[in-house]
Design a protein around this motif. Structure first.
Motif, PDB file in Angstrom:
ATOM      1  N   VAL A 126      42.286  36.744  50.409  1.00  0.00           N
ATOM      2  CA  VAL A 126      41.675  37.898  49.761  1.00  0.00           C
ATOM      3  C   VAL A 126      42.529  38.319  48.578  1.00  0.00           C
ATOM      4  O   VAL A 126      43.745  38.494  48.702  1.00  0.00           O
TER       5      VAL A 126
ATOM      6  N   GLU B 293      38.625  34.950  48.111  1.00  0.00           N
ATOM      7  CA  GLU B 293      38.898  33.859  47.174  1.00  0.00           C
ATOM      8  C   GLU B 293      38.799  32.490  47.820  1.00  0.00           C
ATOM      9  O   GLU B 293      38.457  31.512  47.168  1.00  0.00           O
TER      10      GLU B 293
ATOM     11  N   GLN C 259      43.593  49.146  52.404  1.00  0.00           N
ATOM     12  CA  GLN C 259      44.157  48.597  51.169  1.00  0.00           C
ATOM     13  C   GLN C 259      45.689  48.556  51.270  1.00  0.00           C
ATOM     14  O   GLN C 259      46.314  47.556  50.912  1.00  0.00           O
TER      15      GLN C 259
ATOM     16  N   GLU D 142      35.755  49.348  49.021  1.00  0.00           N
ATOM     17  CA  GLU D 142      35.960  47.958  48.596  1.00  0.00           C
ATOM     18  C   GLU D 142      37.444  47.773  48.318  1.00  0.00           C
ATOM     19  O   GLU D 142      38.039  48.517  47.527  1.00  0.00           O
TER      20      GLU D 142
ATOM     21  N   GLU E 128      27.588  42.001  54.297  1.00  0.00           N
ATOM     22  CA  GLU E 128      28.868  42.397  53.700  1.00  0.00           C
ATOM     23  C   GLU E 128      29.975  41.962  54.646  1.00  0.00           C
ATOM     24  O   GLU E 128      29.762  41.807  55.846  1.00  0.00           O
TER      25      GLU E 128
ATOM     26  N   ASP F 206      47.292  41.834  40.599  1.00  0.00           N
ATOM     27  CA  ASP F 206      46.692  41.621  41.917  1.00  0.00           C
ATOM     28  C   ASP F 206      47.451  40.525  42.649  1.00  0.00           C
ATOM     29  O   ASP F 206      48.245  39.796  42.058  1.00  0.00           O
TER      30      ASP F 206
ATOM     31  N   TYR G 161      35.345  44.928  52.341  1.00  0.00           N
ATOM     32  CA  TYR G 161      35.340  46.377  52.500  1.00  0.00           C
ATOM     33  C   TYR G 161      36.176  46.764  53.704  1.00  0.00           C
ATOM     34  O   TYR G 161      36.212  46.046  54.696  1.00  0.00           O
TER      35      TYR G 161
ATOM     36  N   THR H 180      43.599  41.202  46.251  1.00  0.00           N
ATOM     37  CA  THR H 180      43.604  42.655  46.407  1.00  0.00           C
ATOM     38  C   THR H 180      44.575  43.288  45.428  1.00  0.00           C
ATOM     39  O   THR H 180      45.502  42.631  44.936  1.00  0.00           O
TER      40      THR H 180
ATOM     41  N   GLN I 129      32.609  37.043  47.873  1.00  0.00           N
ATOM     42  CA  GLN I 129      32.119  38.296  48.431  1.00  0.00           C
ATOM     43  C   GLN I 129      33.217  39.351  48.384  1.00  0.00           C
ATOM     44  O   GLN I 129      34.393  39.042  48.519  1.00  0.00           O
ATOM     45  N   ASP I 130      32.807  40.591  48.220  1.00  0.00           N
ATOM     46  CA  ASP I 130      33.753  41.705  48.288  1.00  0.00           C
ATOM     47  C   ASP I 130      34.140  41.937  49.738  1.00  0.00           C
ATOM     48  O   ASP I 130      33.361  41.683  50.649  1.00  0.00           O
TER      49      ASP I 130
ATOM     50  N   GLY J  67      38.997  44.371  48.136  1.00  0.00           N
ATOM     51  CA  GLY J  67      39.372  43.044  47.679  1.00  0.00           C
ATOM     52  C   GLY J  67      38.178  42.124  47.529  1.00  0.00           C
ATOM     53  O   GLY J  67      37.035  42.536  47.719  1.00  0.00           O
ATOM     54  N   GLU J  68      38.480  40.900  47.172  1.00  0.00           N
ATOM     55  CA  GLU J  68      37.451  39.874  47.010  1.00  0.00           C
ATOM     56  C   GLU J  68      37.924  38.594  47.693  1.00  0.00           C
ATOM     57  O   GLU J  68      39.085  38.201  47.563  1.00  0.00           O
TER      58      GLU J  68
END
Length: 157
Positions: free
Chosen positions: A103, A88, A142, A83, A135, A113, A57, A105, A54-55, A85-86
């Motif tokens: 995450v 992991e 960030q 958004e 979400e 990254d 936010y 990023t 999942q992303d 990151g994702e």
């Protein structure tokens, strides 16, 4: 022969019904040692396989702390959220306590990254808990994630 087939079908039907009733009874009485999983919380629990990928936010650094603390404070996704990151992986301590989310990023097309661990206190699930109806958001920016130490070493590697 017809009588034998009829009695076999009737017995099979009764066995399936009894099994379904037993399964329903089992689903209503959770007896876990953690004390966390209950019939009520089962409906809002997320499996790791649905969370990973999942992303993530950011709601931004300008947020209301009272809204953040309220588990239902953020009911809907805001398209203004960035958004950053994702997800992991999920990190769990040796004693079974949940630590946080790994995450990914920064970077571009997986170049440059890094992976950091975001504490669960800094994460909320927004929306419905159904698959693809929610979400994952954080109150971190960030820049804050990029200042965190990389999650490339530890006993989980």
């Amino acid at each position: 022969m017809t009588r034998l087939m009829t009695s076999t079908a009737l017995t099979l039907g009764l066995a399936i019904s009894a099994g379904a009733a037993a399964a329903e009874t089992h689903m209503q009485s959770f007896e876990t040692t953690s004390g966390v999983l209950s019939a009520e919380s089962y409906q809002t629990a997320l499996r790791a396989e649905n969370l990973i990928g999942q992303d993530l936010y950011s709601i931004g650094t300008e947020y209301d702390e009272a809204t953040w603390i309220d588990p239902n404070g953020y009911g809907e996704f805001d398209t203004e959220w960035e958004e950053i990151g994702e997800i992991e992986d999920i990190v769990i301590s040796r004693d079974g306590s949940l630590i946080g989310l790994v995450v990914e990023t920064g970077g571009w097309l997986d170049i440059g990254d890094e992976e950091v661990i975001v504490d669960f206190k800094d994460v909320r699930i927004v929306g419905d808990y159904g698959i693809d109806n929610y979400e994952v958001v954080t109150r971190m920016s960030q820049e804050m994630l990029e200042q965190m130490p990389e999650a490339d070493t530890g006993y989980w590697d």
